[in-house]
Write a protein that holds these residues in place. Structure first.
Motif, short mmCIF file in Angstrom:
data_model
loop_
_atom_site.label_atom_id
_atom_site.label_comp_id
_atom_site.label_asym_id
_atom_site.label_seq_id
_atom_site.Cartn_x
_atom_site.Cartn_y
_atom_site.Cartn_z
N CYS A 82 -4.41 0.50 19.12
CA CYS A 82 -3.63 0.37 17.90
C CYS A 82 -2.48 1.38 17.85
O CYS A 82 -2.68 2.57 18.12
CB CYS A 82 -4.54 0.55 16.69
SG CYS A 82 -3.70 0.31 15.13
N ALA A 84 -0.80 2.23 15.18
CA ALA A 84 -0.70 2.91 13.88
C ALA A 84 -1.07 4.38 14.02
O ALA A 84 -1.96 4.73 14.80
CB ALA A 84 -1.60 2.23 12.87
N CYS A 87 -4.89 6.01 14.04
CA CYS A 87 -5.92 4.97 14.15
C CYS A 87 -6.60 5.03 15.51
O CYS A 87 -7.67 5.61 15.64
CB CYS A 87 -5.34 3.58 13.90
SG CYS A 87 -6.60 2.30 14.04
N ASN A 89 -7.86 2.55 17.30
CA ASN A 89 -8.85 1.51 17.59
C ASN A 89 -8.38 0.67 18.78
O ASN A 89 -7.20 0.47 18.98
CB ASN A 89 -9.02 0.58 16.39
CG ASN A 89 -9.93 1.16 15.34
OD1 ASN A 89 -10.68 2.09 15.61
ND2 ASN A 89 -9.87 0.61 14.14
N CYS A 103 -4.57 -2.92 15.39
CA CYS A 103 -5.95 -3.42 15.43
C CYS A 103 -6.23 -4.38 14.28
O CYS A 103 -7.09 -5.23 14.38
CB CYS A 103 -6.93 -2.26 15.40
SG CYS A 103 -6.96 -1.38 13.82
N CYS A 107 -3.62 -1.86 9.33
CA CYS A 107 -2.82 -0.93 10.12
C CYS A 107 -1.40 -1.44 10.26
O CYS A 107 -0.44 -0.67 10.22
CB CYS A 107 -3.43 -0.74 11.51
SG CYS A 107 -4.72 0.51 11.51
ZN LIG Z 1 -5.49 0.42 13.66
#
Ligand SMILES: [Zn+2]
Ligand SMILES: [Zn+2]
Length: 122
Positions: A82, A84, A87, A89, A103, A107
């Motif tokens: 991800c 963002a 984050c 993920n 993700c 986000c």
């Molecule tokens: Zn994310």
């Protein structure tokens, strides 16, 4: 020793096929698959880990087998982390044009708002 979670992340951030292969194989080396067919939920499907295996062993085996299947079928470029802030993920890009960067929608919109605010400020 690397944990299952670390290895999954390392596969997702790898930027060459050789790297993906190395890391995937490290993950697979931790797995102890003992596949069997089952229809416990009404649909015939495969389980990769023996039912008597411990929770961690089941998780590692399921993740390793599942992840390698995804990579082999959809291509390693489809796995990403991800974009963002804060984050990190791991996601699987299932969009048609492989354009995914986040993700989740949360986000994605969080980053759009942040980018908008940053533009406005400068
Ligand atoms: Zn994310
Ligand atoms: Zn099942």
């Amino acid at each position: 020793m690397a944990t299952t979670g670390d290895l999954v992340r390392e596969v997702a951030v790898a930027d060459s096929q050789a790297q993906v292969m190395d890391r995937l194989n490290a993950l697979l080396a931790l797995a102890s698959p003992k596949p069997y067919a089952t229809d416990h939920d009404g649909e015939l499907h495969l389980h990769y880990a023996a039912p008597e295996a411990g929770a961690l062993e089941q998780l590692t085996t399921t993740v390793a087998m599942g992840l390698s299947q995804v990579v082999v079928q959809h291509g390693w470029q489809r796995l990403g982390v991800c974009a963002a802030e804060g984050c990190g993920n791991v996601y699987l890009d299932t969009s048609r044009n492989a354009s995914r960067r986040y993700c989740s929608n949360t986000c994605s919109s969080r980053s759009t708002v942040a980018a908008y605010r940053a533009r406005k400020k400068s």
